[in-house]
Write a protein that holds these residues in place. Sequence first.
Motif, mmCIF file in Angstrom:
data_model
loop_
_atom_site.group_PDB
_atom_site.id
_atom_site.type_symbol
_atom_site.label_atom_id
_atom_site.label_comp_id
_atom_site.label_asym_id
_atom_site.label_seq_id
_atom_site.Cartn_x
_atom_site.Cartn_y
_atom_site.Cartn_z
ATOM 1 N N VAL A 54 -19.712 23.338 -10.531
ATOM 2 C CA VAL A 54 -19.525 21.981 -11.043
ATOM 3 C C VAL A 54 -20.856 21.249 -11.121
ATOM 4 N N SER A 55 -21.007 20.459 -12.171
ATOM 5 C CA SER A 55 -22.110 19.510 -12.292
ATOM 6 C C SER A 55 -21.521 18.105 -12.245
ATOM 7 N N ALA A 56 -22.125 17.230 -11.437
ATOM 8 C CA ALA A 56 -21.622 15.865 -11.272
ATOM 9 C C ALA A 56 -22.781 14.893 -11.430
ATOM 10 N N PHE A 57 -22.624 13.897 -12.312
ATOM 11 C CA PHE A 57 -23.722 12.990 -12.630
ATOM 12 C C PHE A 57 -23.238 11.559 -12.815
ATOM 13 N N VAL A 58 -24.123 10.628 -12.536
ATOM 14 C CA VAL A 58 -24.005 9.238 -12.983
ATOM 15 C C VAL A 58 -25.366 8.838 -13.538
ATOM 16 N N ASN A 59 -25.392 7.768 -14.317
ATOM 17 C CA ASN A 59 -26.688 7.246 -14.741
ATOM 18 C C ASN A 59 -27.230 6.304 -13.659
#
Length: 323
Positions: A54-59
């Motif tokens: 899984v890849s998890a991101f926010v700006n």
Amino acid sequence: MKNRSNAAGMPDIASQPHTQLVGALDWVGMNEIEIPIRLAVEGDDREIQCPGRVSAFVNLDRPEVRGIHMSRLYLHLDRALAEHRLTPMALHHLLGDFLASHEDLSTRAMVRIDFEYPVRRPALSSDNSGWRVYPFSIIASLEGRQLDMEVAFQVTYSSTCPCSAALARQLIQQQFERDFSAGETVDRDAVLAWLGTEQGIMATPHSQRSSADVRVRMAPDFEAFPFIDLIDTIEDALKTPVQTAVKREDEQEFARLNGRNLMFCEDAGRRVQRALNDHPRIADFWARCRHFESLHPHNAVAIVTKGVEDGYKPIDGHPDGWH
């Protein structure tokens, strides 16, 4: 016993202003997170579990803030995927949790989940069956109330070159002329026997394992990911998916299907394009057909899209899910 030290007394460098090097960041987070995925089996109430990455991101909107709270992303992700099956609604809630835990820092969230979906496939002619696993990626983003969802997957198939087939037929015709003199009466049984010899098929067209890499943007308001339906859409269009359990009768049927579905990569691309254009649950798509040539050391490639206004713009910036 765990050391339950007072976390409030520990230094938190990431939360301190970073005055020397400032700037907003498009995405910050983690990738290659190892985590099990719960998947519904289409058509019944069963569930399967498979390993995922899984890849998890926010700006990061505030240029003076040094970093985000990566542990919060991980804990939300771990809890969501442990408690819920992988559904559009579950991902919507997960992305909402990402933003709620970063409400002073972020306005956009994204998650990408990579896994292999197992499907048991019947043989072409015999009563046997075997397992295939299909690489899938789910990519979702949330900004305000705008949720975007994509499904990327890969189907492996066989492709036989039409040009090579025509050249092979010509050589067989020339061999027939050499073996059967012009003007003489040709005995049917003799020709039938000749066709069953190596001389009768003294040339064969080249074929190769091939790959359809597909990324689709689902139409709004769908409740479950249609994994098998998407696989079937591509395999039904191409007609020559690779097989699992193979007896001689299955291999013969596979040869027949290849002979009836001669394909350049352009032909394969158009077949995929037509099938996805006609799919009622797909709003947009990008697809690439690659033929891993047995004649050349390079591949033959065709890329197609739906052709909606402004072209296909993948959520994570990469139309190709498999670099």
